[in-house]
Design an enzyme around this catalytic site. Structure first.
Site, mmCIF file in Angstrom:
data_model
loop_
_atom_site.group_PDB
_atom_site.id
_atom_site.type_symbol
_atom_site.label_atom_id
_atom_site.label_comp_id
_atom_site.label_asym_id
_atom_site.label_seq_id
_atom_site.Cartn_x
_atom_site.Cartn_y
_atom_site.Cartn_z
ATOM 1 N N PRO A 89 0.785 -1.232 0.000
ATOM 2 C CA PRO A 89 0.000 0.000 0.000
ATOM 3 C C PRO A 89 0.822 1.291 0.000
ATOM 4 O O PRO A 89 0.251 2.373 -0.125
ATOM 5 C CB PRO A 89 -0.823 -0.101 1.289
ATOM 6 C CG PRO A 89 -0.035 -1.001 2.177
ATOM 7 C CD PRO A 89 0.670 -1.961 1.286
ATOM 8 N N LYS A 90 2.147 1.194 0.139
ATOM 9 C CA LYS A 90 2.942 2.417 0.119
ATOM 10 C C LYS A 90 3.823 2.503 -1.121
ATOM 11 O O LYS A 90 4.789 3.251 -1.181
ATOM 12 C CB LYS A 90 3.815 2.494 1.382
ATOM 13 C CG LYS A 90 2.966 2.703 2.626
ATOM 14 C CD LYS A 90 3.771 3.166 3.803
ATOM 15 C CE LYS A 90 2.853 3.420 4.984
ATOM 16 N NZ LYS A 90 3.577 3.889 6.176
ATOM 17 N N ASN A 91 3.471 1.702 -2.115
ATOM 18 C CA ASN A 91 4.239 1.721 -3.346
ATOM 19 C C ASN A 91 3.643 2.743 -4.304
ATOM 20 O O ASN A 91 2.470 2.665 -4.654
ATOM 21 C CB ASN A 91 4.211 0.308 -3.956
ATOM 22 C CG ASN A 91 4.929 0.253 -5.291
ATOM 23 O OD1 ASN A 91 4.468 0.821 -6.281
ATOM 24 N ND2 ASN A 91 6.047 -0.424 -5.321
#
Lengths: 231, 351
Positions: free
Chosen positions: A12-14
């Site tokens: 989710p933080k890509n």
């Protein structure tokens, strides 16, 4: 999109995967709005401050729609964590840009009530204080004239005279021309009496010197602020 | 810029022998400072040089796609600690150029990886460290970046079109270092950045985006380089930035979040650019950074007792540099390169 969602959920933080989702959603069009909102909801349920998810959600709203339940969503998130700055930021976006709410001027009144309530429950919360400022944008006169706000500062300080956010907001109001009520003057005097060193004729200067003591990390900021009060 | 999630990186505690007497020999000056200061400079140098050599370590592998940026973080840190000579310049330059795509004019994050502005800036910055801008086709690189500017003044990261104020900073910084800033529409670029300004004085990734210290650095840095700082309410932003300092002395990136060493750079450099750094407690911040060191194995982590990584090692040292910590070279807050490197680029005659 379904395939990409699976990857996005585990990463989710890509940055790249979120951009790819947007690229796809753009091609799908307004039909994608609901599923994209459902997806960001899912991610935010795991990390309510995920910057990527919020960026995506904002983009979906503005490009594909789905404003109807957004304010309610903000309410829900703030109920879960009133300290969530991202949710407050989203709230501001909705209140100012939603095509169905009527704009900031129309929403201001109810929003002030909402925000003051949040402050009273948790005065040591940076976000609602900033949000309050945002509600009055560049209109300092309206802000100063709204008694609910100066009252809120007073109420908070009566319970906890060291609340830096309240002191700081009060200071801003005074600098903008707030005429302090007798009650307010009394409260400030009481704070000063706790420290016999102080005792200022000018109430704003008094608040400033209290802040220098209560917020020593930022003593240089408050000292500087004090210099702007001389006139 | 694109960064590995520090929680997924584990430091590989290496006991590899590092060659070069230059690493173990200390100058008298450093010895004296070691007495009073607590920066384990030698350990950090060793950590970086080892990481650079170990291409099969876990850290190396998870960083594979952004190795060019990793090179920038590691090498700039070495330079700040007066140890750039610990690596083979020619080897580094060759490797950087092997990431170059001559057809497009951009650099990829590693050999064989697609070009992106993120790694183009890192590559140019690394070459600046070694004073080897001569190996570049500056016009070609400038064309690559110019081609990524959009009509509204924003910049895409690559041909796939992701827009973010990070890319505005990256584009402006790269072109400025190459003396080719005039090739983009600077006015529009500034206009877009200003459109991302929020009521709290901060900036987000896009218009309406939450103010975030990393994005703020990018916007403030870009405005500084383009001579457009007058768009910033310095007192308002300065206050937002100094409110990032937490009780533990560290800095966070947005309200009600935890302190993280990387914000020692994003927040601090922004404060310095707008001339408000005296509004934070520098001593407490320095202590926080020093507490994030792994004094045994070298490296710095995001917060005390977490695993170290190259990214946080750089930002910790860079933050200390901005606060003039003894033994650390001064760094330019806008270009994020040692001051002597920046001076060399702008004060000597270039074409």
């Amino acid at each position: 999109m379904h395939f990409v969602d699976q990857i996005a959920e585990s990463n989710p933080k890509n940055y790249q995967v979120w951009h790819h989702k947007r690229w796809l959603a753009e091609k799908i069009g307004p039909d994608a709005a609901n599923s994209e909102h459902d997806f960001t909801r899912k991610i935010l349920a795991m990390d309510a401050k995920n910057y990527h998810a919020w960026s995506h959600r904002q983009w979906v709203l503005q490009a594909l729609g789905g404003w109807e339940s957004e304010l309610q969503y903000c309410n829900q998130l703030l109920e879960e964590d009133v300290f969530n700055n991202s949710a407050w930021n989203q709230r501001y976006l909705v209140v100012t840009r939603s095509p169905i709410l009527g704009g900031l001027a129309a929403m201001r009144d109810s929003e002030v009530d909402y925000t003051v309530e949040a402050i009273m429950v948790n005065p040591q919360n940076e976000s609602p204080w900033r949000y309050l400022r945002g509600l009055y944008k560049d209109d300092n006169n309206l802000l100063v004239a709204d008694n609910r706000i100066s009252d809120a500062c007073l109420k908070v300080l009566n319970k906890d005279w060291t609340c830096v956010f309240a002191l700081s907001f009060l200071l801003d109001l005074l600098r903008m021309g707030l005429q302090p009520s007798d009650e307010l003057k009394g409260t400030i005097e009481a704070m000063e009496n706790s420290d016999p060193e102080t005792g200022h004729a000018d109430i704003a200067v008094a608040v400033c010197s209290i802040l220098q003591k209560c917020d020593p990390l930022r003593i240089n900021y408050w000292s500087w602020y004090q210099t702007t009060l001389s006139s | 810029p694109d960064s590995p999630d520090p929680n997924t990186l584990a430091a590989e505690k290496s006991t590899a022998v590092v060659d070069g007497a230059s690493l173990t020999k200390r100058s008298e000056e450093e010895e004296a400072m070691g007495e009073q200061g607590e920066l384990a400079a030698e350990k950090h140098v060793r950590y970086i040089v080892t990481a650079e050599k170990k291409k099969d370590s876990f850290e190396s592998l998870v960083m594979e796609h952004l190795r060019a940026s990793g090179a920038y973080w590691g090498l700039t840190t070495l330079d700040l600690l007066h140890k750039l000579h610990a690596v083979d310049a020619a080897e580094v330059v060759d490797w950087i150029m092997s990431c170059y795509h001559p057809e497009s004019g951009g650099f990829g994050g590693n050999v064989g990886h697609d070009p992106h502005v993120l790694y183009t800036l890192s590559a140019v910055q690394v070459l600046c460290l070694f004073d080897r801008l001569d190996v570049l086709d500056a016009d070609k690189i400038a064309d690559y970046i110019t081609g990524l500017q959009n009509e509204d003044g924003s910049f895409s990261g690559d041909i796939w079109g992701e827009v973010d104020t990070r890319f505005s900073y990256i584009s402006i910084c790269t072109l400025s270092l190459l003396h080719r800033l005039h090739k983009i529409n600077v006015e529009k670029a500034v206009e877009y950045i200003v459109s991302c300004k929020n009521l709290d004085g901060g900036f987000g990734a896009m218009p309406g985006g939450e103010s975030h210290a990393g994005q703020i650095f990018c916007c403030v840095g870009a405005l500084a380089i383009t001579g457009s700082l007058h768009h910033i309410d310095r007192d308002l932003l300065g206050w937002w930035l100094c409110e990032r300092q937490c009780r533990d002395g560290g800095l966070n990136g947005r309200p009600e979040k935890l302190a993280d060493v990387c914000y020692s750079w994003w927040v601090l450099s922004s404060l310095i650019i707008i001339d408000r750094v005296h509004w934070i407690d520098k001593e407490k911040l320095a202590k926080f950074i020093l507490n994030c060191q792994d004094k045994e194995n070298g490296g710095i982590s995001d917060r005390p007792d977490n695993a170290v990584d190259i990214y946080h090692t750089y930002f910790g040292v860079a933050g200390l540099s901005l606060m003039e910590y003894p033994g650390v070279k001064p760094i330019d807050p806008a270009y994020a390169l040692p001051l002597d490197v920046v001076n060399r680029i702008f004060l000597t005659k270039q074409q």
